[in-house]
Design an enzyme around this catalytic site. Structure first.
Site, PDB file in Angstrom:
ATOM      1  N   GLU A 161       0.745  -1.060   0.172  1.00 34.72           N
ATOM      2  CA  GLU A 161       0.091   0.076  -0.165  1.00 34.72           C
ATOM      3  C   GLU A 161       0.870   1.219   0.091  1.00 34.72           C
ATOM      4  OE1 GLU A 161      -2.844   0.183   3.246  1.00 34.72           O
ATOM      5  OE2 GLU A 161      -4.052  -1.620   2.013  1.00 34.72           O
TER       6      GLU A 161
ATOM      7  N   GLU B 158      -5.794  -7.425  -1.141  1.00 33.95           N
ATOM      8  CA  GLU B 158      -6.236  -7.345   0.204  1.00 33.95           C
ATOM      9  C   GLU B 158      -7.556  -6.395   0.467  1.00 33.95           C
ATOM     10  OE1 GLU B 158      -3.133  -6.056   3.148  1.00 33.95           O
ATOM     11  OE2 GLU B 158      -4.866  -4.802   4.066  1.00 33.95           O
TER      12      GLU B 158
HETATM   13  C1  IDC Z   1      -3.146  -4.206  10.264  1.00 33.55           C
HETATM   14  C2  IDC Z   1      -3.541  -5.160  10.981  1.00 33.55           C
HETATM   15  C3  IDC Z   1      -3.220  -4.987  12.575  1.00 33.55           C
HETATM   16  C4  IDC Z   1      -1.902  -4.784  12.521  1.00 33.55           C
HETATM   17  C5  IDC Z   1      -1.678  -3.420  11.751  1.00 33.55           C
HETATM   18  C6  IDC Z   1       0.069  -3.111  11.814  1.00 33.55           C
HETATM   19  O1  IDC Z   1      -5.001  -5.668  10.917  1.00 33.55           O
HETATM   20  O2  IDC Z   1      -3.712  -6.030  13.432  1.00 33.55           O
HETATM   21  O3  IDC Z   1      -1.476  -4.188  14.105  1.00 33.55           O
HETATM   22  O4  IDC Z   1      -1.772  -3.958  10.583  1.00 33.55           O
HETATM   23  O5  IDC Z   1       0.303  -2.373  10.740  1.00 33.55           O
HETATM   24  C7  IDC Z   1      -4.078  -2.247   5.653  1.00 33.55           C
HETATM   25  C8  IDC Z   1      -2.850  -2.725   5.985  1.00 33.55           C
HETATM   26  C9  IDC Z   1      -2.611  -4.139   6.814  1.00 33.55           C
HETATM   27  C10 IDC Z   1      -3.439  -3.503   7.881  1.00 33.55           C
HETATM   28  C11 IDC Z   1      -4.960  -3.370   7.764  1.00 33.55           C
HETATM   29  C12 IDC Z   1      -5.828  -3.138   8.670  1.00 33.55           C
HETATM   30  O6  IDC Z   1      -2.354  -3.423   4.486  1.00 33.55           O
HETATM   31  O7  IDC Z   1      -1.475  -4.107   7.114  1.00 33.55           O
HETATM   32  O8  IDC Z   1      -3.567  -4.492   8.917  1.00 33.55           O
HETATM   33  N1  IDC Z   1      -4.922  -2.471   6.583  1.00 33.55           N
HETATM   34  O9  IDC Z   1      -5.549  -1.801   9.134  1.00 33.55           O
HETATM   35  N2  IDC Z   1      -4.648  -1.428   4.761  1.00 33.55           N
HETATM   36  C13 IDC Z   1      -5.752  -0.968   4.919  1.00 33.55           C
HETATM   37  C14 IDC Z   1      -6.057  -1.730   6.129  1.00 33.55           C
END
Ligand code: IDC
Length: 480
Positions: free
Chosen positions: A306, A398
């Site tokens: 991202e 994702e």
């Molecule tokens: C989130 C996980 C969370 C973790 C965090 C760390 O759900 O448990 O603590 O990352 O950075 C994304 C990202 C993905 C995120 C997810 C939800 O690619 O890494 O995971 N998210 O926030 N983009 C949009 C949402």
């Protein structure tokens, strides 16, 4: 055709005729001799059914260390053919079969072993080959059937009714090497397909969730086509142990391959959002994984999860530096490129897909990433995806059924609206996450990964139950 439920590998082995033999090479010289011993030991194990079989071969080098090897053997029956192989480059001329090492398993020290295999077909009979050579040296010696004796396990005269052949029905066996055609992901028949599967959580935190039982459940119970391997670069990820994380990703690629699932290798950049921050790491990582996995058909590369806080021009420049590194080793693999605004095609930055449509990455066989979280991203995002999908090959590498935080309540209506749209447009997807983290997006209930049960009523969250229902419906992959 309908994709039949895939049994676990254990079931397959038990249901099929199992034969194994070991060909022990005798050392040409006594061990005490100053010269190195020569030879090799080969174990050839098959699991077969009417007309087809899987062969697993272990090669042990008893001679001098080699850097690159060729295994040779001859099928006893004229009707035996090698089909799809792994961990070697396979060829067959007449009854003679050759397997050449690939980059990552060519070096074999004295006493070291490596495993290769293939799915094959047979017509009249399926006897095991009895002689093998390694780099031209005969692995001769006693051929001792090990388990079980042939007399106690005659081959079934009819195929086990509920047991489809391994590799014959899996997503990878049906679809083979993928490529982009037009705005679609296409299979080996050049026909558009949609892959549906799950993303790991960060493998630096949730390695315990990715084991034989959980991956069997994903392949057999969920009938997933795809495992996304989320390798964070920061946040205690790749940058802390490049070799270790590279190995972990490769091991999961193999686990997916063994179950006939595609593996999406996710270089999970997130913070900082500028992919250029990780350009050197990306080149190092993708050089390694693309060399190691070049011979596999199940690998897709996702080069930047991202991007955020950067322009499309910067992302494009990053992509045009990383893609050639992959192509040098693995020229035919599909590569997925992140987009602006957390892979929102720019929408979360107030832009839209035109910046990509008007200025695409200068490479072929490339797709573009779109991510959404159903409780946060709704109609305006869906409209842009539908518009962009007519012009760009998109891959939802994702998404969550919850808010963009990864937590909160499942938005069932928005999730289903998104999934209906992706199904209709044949856009492939991976859901965040196949893990037991205590957050709304996780598919498994907290504590699941401490146990050994990944199927049944007790293990799924609301999001997991919704996703399993969506993913396990028949794929109907076209085969002609
Ligand atoms: C989130 C996980 C969370 C973790 C965090 C760390 O759900 O448990 O603590 O990352 O950075 C994304 C990202 C993905 C995120 C997810 C939800 O690619 O890494 O995971 N998210 O926030 N983009 C949009 C949402």
């Amino acid at each position: 055709m309908k994709l039949l439920p895939r049994p676990s590998r254990r079931t397959l082995v038990m249901a099929g005729a199992v034969g194994a033999l070991t060909v022990a090479a005798s050392a040409a010289v006594p061990a005490a001799d100053a010269q190195a011993a020569t030879g090799c030991a080969v174990t050839y194990t098959t699991s077969s059914w009417s007309g087809g079989f899987t062969a697993n071969i272990t090669i042990k080098n008893l001679g001098d260390a080699v850097d690159g090897w060729t295994l040779g053997f001859t099928f006893p029956d004229a009707g035996q053919r090698v089909g799809q192989g792994w961990s070697a480059t396979w060829s067959q001329t007449g009854a003679a079969v050759t397997a050449r090492s690939v980059s990552w398993n060519g070096a074999l020290a004295t006493g070291a072993s490596t495993s290769v295999g293939f799915n094959g077909t047979w017509s009249a009979a399926n006897p095991a080959p009895t002689t093998f050579t390694l780099n031209g040296t005969a692995c001769t010696g006693a051929t001792t059937p090990t388990t079980p004796p042939a007399s106690t396990t005659p081959p079934p005269t009819t195929p086990p009714p509920t047991t489809p052949p391994p590799g014959g029905q899996t997503p990878v066996a049906v679809n083979g090497q993928l490529r982009v055609c037009g705005v679609n992901l296409c299979n080996q028949y050049g026909r558009p397909i949609q892959l549906r599967g799950m993303s790991t959580h960060g493998i630096q935190w949730f390695a315990r969730c990715y084991n034989d039982a959980s991956l069997d459940a994903l392949a057999d119970d969920w009938r997933a086509d795809l495992l996304r391997i989320a390798m964070y670069v920061q946040e205690d990820g790749y940058e802390t142990d490049p070799a270790g994380f590279t190995n972990r990703v490769n091991a999961l690629v193999d686990e997916a391959e063994q179950r006939g699932m595609y593996a999406l290798i996710d270089f999970h950049t997130l913070t900082p959002g500028d992919p250029m921050h990780n350009l050197d790491r990306a080149k190092t990582f993708f050089a390694a994984v693309s060399a190691r996995n070049a011979a596999k058909k199940n690998v897709i590369y996702e080069i930047a999860n991202e991007p955020n806080g950067v322009s499309w021009a910067t992302i494009k420049s990053y992509a045009e530096q990383v893609i050639p590194v992959i192509r040098a080793n693995d020229p035919d693999a599909v590569v997925v490129v992140g987009t602006r605004g957390w892979s929102s095609l720019g929408v979360s930055d107030g832009a839209n897909a035109n910046e990509v449509i008007d200025n695409p990455v200068n490479a072929t066989n490339v797709m573009y990433t779109f991510h959404f979280y159903a409780a946060s991203h709704r109609d305006n995002y869906r409209a842009e995806v539908e518009r962009a999908a007519a012009r760009l090959p998109l891959f939802v590498t994702e998404f969550g059924t919850v808010a963009y935080t990864g937590d909160g309540a499942v938005d069932v209506a928005s999730s289903n609206a998104w999934l209906d749209l992706l199904d209709r447009l044949k856009i492939s997807y991976a859901n965040w996450t196949y893990s037991d983290k205590a957050e709304g997006s996780a598919a498994l209930r907290p504590g699941t990964c401490a146990g050994s049960t990944y199927t049944g009523p007790g293990v799924l969250t609301e999001s997991g139950a919704l996703m399993r229902d969506r993913i396990r419906t028949p794929d109907n992959f076209p085969t002609a």
